[in-house]
Design a protein around this motif. Sequence first.
Motif, PDB file in Angstrom:
ATOM      1  N   TYR A   1       0.861  -1.182   0.000  1.00 18.67           N
ATOM      2  CA  TYR A   1       0.000   0.000   0.000  1.00 18.67           C
ATOM      3  C   TYR A   1       0.893   1.226   0.000  1.00 18.67           C
ATOM      4  O   TYR A   1       2.099   1.140   0.232  1.00 18.67           O
ATOM      5  N   SER A   2       0.262   2.368  -0.282  1.00 16.02           N
ATOM      6  CA  SER A   2       1.057   3.588  -0.310  1.00 16.02           C
ATOM      7  C   SER A   2       0.285   4.759   0.271  1.00 16.02           C
ATOM      8  O   SER A   2       0.608   5.269   1.329  1.00 16.02           O
ATOM      9  N   CYS A   3      -0.813   5.206  -0.422  1.00 10.97           N
ATOM     10  CA  CYS A   3      -1.435   6.471  -0.030  1.00 10.97           C
ATOM     11  C   CYS A   3      -2.497   6.325   1.052  1.00 10.97           C
ATOM     12  O   CYS A   3      -2.764   7.260   1.793  1.00 10.97           O
TER      13      CYS A   3
ATOM     14  N   LYS B   1      -5.499   6.488   0.568  1.00 12.59           N
ATOM     15  CA  LYS B   1      -6.557   7.450   0.253  1.00 12.59           C
ATOM     16  C   LYS B   1      -7.359   7.048  -0.975  1.00 12.59           C
ATOM     17  O   LYS B   1      -8.118   7.849  -1.501  1.00 12.59           O
ATOM     18  N   GLY B   2      -7.112   5.881  -1.512  1.00 11.68           N
ATOM     19  CA  GLY B   2      -7.819   5.456  -2.716  1.00 11.68           C
ATOM     20  C   GLY B   2      -7.232   6.040  -3.980  1.00 11.68           C
ATOM     21  O   GLY B   2      -7.854   5.964  -5.041  1.00 11.68           O
ATOM     22  N   THR B   3      -6.045   6.617  -3.894  1.00 11.08           N
ATOM     23  CA  THR B   3      -5.458   7.281  -5.056  1.00 11.08           C
ATOM     24  C   THR B   3      -4.501   6.380  -5.831  1.00 11.08           C
ATOM     25  O   THR B   3      -4.573   6.283  -7.048  1.00 11.08           O
TER      26      THR B   3
ATOM     27  N   ALA C   1      -8.462  -1.817  -0.915  1.00 12.53           N
ATOM     28  CA  ALA C   1      -8.581  -2.332   0.456  1.00 12.53           C
ATOM     29  C   ALA C   1      -8.604  -1.203   1.483  1.00 12.53           C
ATOM     30  O   ALA C   1      -9.244  -1.322   2.531  1.00 12.53           O
ATOM     31  N   CYS C   2      -7.973  -0.085   1.144  1.00 15.25           N
ATOM     32  CA  CYS C   2      -7.932   1.025   2.109  1.00 15.25           C
ATOM     33  C   CYS C   2      -9.260   1.760   2.190  1.00 15.25           C
ATOM     34  O   CYS C   2      -9.499   2.515   3.130  1.00 15.25           O
ATOM     35  N   GLN C   3     -10.123   1.577   1.165  1.00 17.97           N
ATOM     36  CA  GLN C   3     -11.406   2.291   1.133  1.00 17.97           C
ATOM     37  C   GLN C   3     -12.585   1.404   1.527  1.00 17.97           C
ATOM     38  O   GLN C   3     -13.720   1.842   1.499  1.00 17.97           O
TER      39      GLN C   3
HETATM   40  S1  FES Z   1      -3.188   2.552  -0.418  1.00 20.63           S
HETATM   41 FE1  FES Z   1      -3.377   3.851  -2.144  1.00 20.63          FE
HETATM   42  S2  FES Z   1      -5.321   3.276  -2.911  1.00 20.63           S
HETATM   43 FE2  FES Z   1      -5.169   2.109  -1.126  1.00 20.63          FE
END
Ligand code: FES
Length: 336
Positions: A32-34, A36-38, A71-73
């Motif tokens: 994962y990175s952001c 934020k769904g980006t 997965a983050c959203q």
């Molecule tokens: S961590 Fe970047 S979209 Fe989910």
Amino acid sequence: MSRFFLDGQTFESQLNESVLDTLIRSGNAISYSCKKGTCKTCLVQHVGGELSPGAQRGLNARLKANDYLCACQCIPKDGLRLKTVLEQDLFISAQLVERQFVSDSLMKLVIKLSERLDSLPGQYINLRRFDGLTRSYAIVKCLEGNLIEMHITRKHNGQFSNWLFGTASVGEQLLVQGPLGQCIYKAEYQTDKLILIGHGSGIGAAVGIVEHALALDHQGDIYLYHDARYIQDLYLHSALLKLSLANKQFNYQACITSKAQSEQRLPSRCTYGQAADIAAQQHPIGRDCRVFLCGEPLAVNQAQQQAFLDGFEYTNIHVLPFEYKDLRAAARGGKN
Ligand code: FES
């Protein structure tokens, strides 16, 4: 508490905890990175159970049609079943549509994507050619018609860049992964003082960030420095002089680093020295100062460290080092 499944393995999320946070807490090695769904780094595929509203927010039609979600959203509902995504599903196709040689070692490259990609100057994409060789390149401009412009430096022994300069031709089919990275201008920076340094061809991405800021009606002062080895490397010099004449809050300076040229007569707005040193002398650090650094990793990382030691808040230093990063191998929680 909700129970969900990923590749048949059971996970239990806490109240309002996302799938990603649950996986991280459970020690699962998801990338994962952001958060934020980006960036789309954390994509997984929905294979059963009820999906919470918003889990597919921001995804393009192709990803939605394939039942992907970030997965983050996603706040999981009880019984949700997911599966991990194959790496090739994260690519979209693209075509090389323009190669413009600026010099023997610098090229402007334009590719046309098969579908819209929500990307911004200052982010980067991974380009993959027919045999799987992949490199990361910074986005300089996002143009109408799903076109993306990049500035490519020919690297000594650089397999991908030498192929782009030599063998690749207009019409070449490519695959694109991304966008990734957060070295971007945001509307909330509108009154901040922006200090940007483009090292080498990193000036392209830095100018892209400036143009994006001006398009969003940036109000604070903008200072752009081009760290170039030789005078002939200042390939955007006249365009940037014109931009500074047209925008009174935009200031531009070129910095020549090669001592071999110290005897030569310099063009206007050009000086000798390292841009990071010159910028540090000219700008006292304030809470409203924001730094953007783009270009070769060594120069960017050194400038980032220097800015931090000088007192800039870490969160106000945005970096775009030109190094290959696999979308699926992004560091956990890493800022790109
Ligand atoms: S961590 Fe970047 S979209 Fe989910």
